[in-house]
Structures are given as C-alpha cells and as structure tokens.
Design a protein around this motif. Structure first.
Motif, short mmCIF file in Angstrom:
data_model
loop_
_atom_site.label_atom_id
_atom_site.label_comp_id
_atom_site.label_asym_id
_atom_site.label_seq_id
_atom_site.Cartn_x
_atom_site.Cartn_y
_atom_site.Cartn_z
N GLY A 1 5.63 13.49 -5.67
CA GLY A 1 6.62 12.61 -5.05
C GLY A 1 7.85 12.49 -5.93
O GLY A 1 7.84 12.84 -7.10
N SER A 2 8.92 11.97 -5.32
CA SER A 2 10.15 11.80 -6.10
C SER A 2 10.26 10.36 -6.58
O SER A 2 9.73 9.43 -5.97
CB SER A 2 11.37 12.18 -5.27
N LEU A 3 10.98 10.19 -7.65
CA LEU A 3 11.15 8.87 -8.24
C LEU A 3 11.92 7.95 -7.31
O LEU A 3 11.62 6.76 -7.22
CB LEU A 3 11.86 9.00 -9.58
N ILE A 4 12.88 8.47 -6.58
CA ILE A 4 13.67 7.63 -5.67
C ILE A 4 12.80 7.06 -4.55
O ILE A 4 12.98 5.92 -4.13
CB ILE A 4 14.89 8.40 -5.10
N ASP A 5 11.83 7.83 -4.08
CA ASP A 5 10.90 7.32 -3.06
C ASP A 5 10.04 6.19 -3.62
O ASP A 5 9.77 5.21 -2.93
CB ASP A 5 10.00 8.44 -2.54
N VAL A 6 9.64 6.32 -4.86
CA VAL A 6 8.84 5.28 -5.51
C VAL A 6 9.66 4.00 -5.65
O VAL A 6 9.20 2.91 -5.30
CB VAL A 6 8.32 5.75 -6.89
N VAL A 7 10.88 4.14 -6.13
CA VAL A 7 11.74 2.97 -6.32
C VAL A 7 12.02 2.29 -4.99
O VAL A 7 11.98 1.06 -4.89
CB VAL A 7 13.06 3.38 -7.04
N THR A 8 12.29 3.06 -3.96
CA THR A 8 12.56 2.50 -2.64
C THR A 8 11.34 1.76 -2.10
O THR A 8 11.46 0.64 -1.58
CB THR A 8 12.96 3.61 -1.65
N ALA A 9 10.17 2.35 -2.22
CA ALA A 9 8.94 1.72 -1.72
C ALA A 9 8.62 0.45 -2.51
O ALA A 9 8.24 -0.57 -1.92
CB ALA A 9 7.77 2.70 -1.80
N ARG B 1 0.83 -1.22 0.00
CA ARG B 1 0.00 0.00 0.00
C ARG B 1 0.86 1.26 0.00
O ARG B 1 0.54 2.25 -0.67
CB ARG B 1 -0.94 -0.01 1.20
N ALA B 2 1.96 1.22 0.76
CA ALA B 2 2.87 2.38 0.79
C ALA B 2 3.47 2.61 -0.59
O ALA B 2 3.61 3.76 -1.04
CB ALA B 2 3.96 2.17 1.82
N ALA B 3 3.83 1.53 -1.28
CA ALA B 3 4.38 1.66 -2.64
C ALA B 3 3.34 2.24 -3.59
O ALA B 3 3.66 3.11 -4.41
CB ALA B 3 4.86 0.30 -3.14
N GLU B 4 2.10 1.79 -3.46
CA GLU B 4 1.03 2.32 -4.31
C GLU B 4 0.81 3.81 -4.04
O GLU B 4 0.61 4.59 -4.96
CB GLU B 4 -0.26 1.54 -4.08
N THR B 5 0.87 4.19 -2.78
CA THR B 5 0.71 5.60 -2.41
C THR B 5 1.83 6.44 -3.01
O THR B 5 1.59 7.53 -3.54
CB THR B 5 0.68 5.76 -0.88
N GLN B 6 3.07 5.94 -2.91
CA GLN B 6 4.21 6.65 -3.49
C GLN B 6 4.06 6.79 -5.00
O GLN B 6 4.36 7.84 -5.57
CB GLN B 6 5.52 5.93 -3.15
N MET B 7 3.61 5.72 -5.66
CA MET B 7 3.42 5.78 -7.11
C MET B 7 2.36 6.80 -7.48
O MET B 7 2.53 7.57 -8.43
CB MET B 7 3.06 4.41 -7.66
#
Length: 102
Positions: free
Chosen positions: A64-72, A50-56
């Motif tokens: 949001g930043s791309l690095i946060d998405v990749v990390t999640a 869910r956190a990854a989906e929120t970041q995306m």
C-alpha cells in the motif's frame, strides 16, 4: 450543537448530503430515531477504523501507499472525534436532566 444535530451532520457528511436537507419538525418526525443515528455513527466509525488498520497492514507488507494510510487514519480519527463529541453532549444533557428539580 446538540447531539442530534451533530449525528445528523456526521451522517450527512458520510452520505454527501446537506445536514439541513429537510425542513424543521417534519424531518425529525420522519427521520430515524436518535438511537438509530448513534448506532449508524458507531458502526461507521468502526468500519473506518478497520479500513485504516487494513491500509496500515498493507503498507507494512509493502503493498500500500503511505498516502492511503494517512487518508484512512485521518478519516478514522475524524469519526472518532465526532463520536466523542456526541458522547460528551449526551452526558452533558443527562447531567442537566439529573439536576432538574422534581
């Protein structure tokens, strides 16, 4: 690696503790049951997904930043791989038990 060890290792990674934190049988008797460990691992994997989906979603909206998405996404992928490894070990153990003569 047996399923219980895998679940404990995963839980230790999530809490930042050592997977071999307590010693031997005493820790197994006092610790949570295998079902509780599986439930914890599954809920953690669900939360990370869910956190990854929120970041995306926030990255798509430009917030949001791309690095946060990749990390999640990487974290969610690692959780899913751990859950699948535990599942495979449980199925393998079940199959071995079913092959035992009565």
């Amino acid at each position: 690696m047996n399923p219980l060890m895998a679940a404990r290792a995963y839980q230790a990674i999530q809490t930042g503790a050592s997977p071999a934190g307590e010693a031997g049988g005493a820790a197994a008797a006092q610790g949570p049951g295998f079902g509780e460990l599986l439930q914890t691992v599954m809920s953690s994997a669900t939360e990370q997904t869910r956190a990854a989906e929120t970041q995306m979603a926030s990255a798509v909206q430009g917030q949001g930043s791309l690095i946060d998405v990749v990390t999640a996404v990487s974290s969610a992928e690692a959780s899913l791989e751990t859950v699948m490894a535990v599942r495979d070990q449980v199925i393998q153990a079940y199959q071995e038990i079913m092959r035992m003569p009565i």
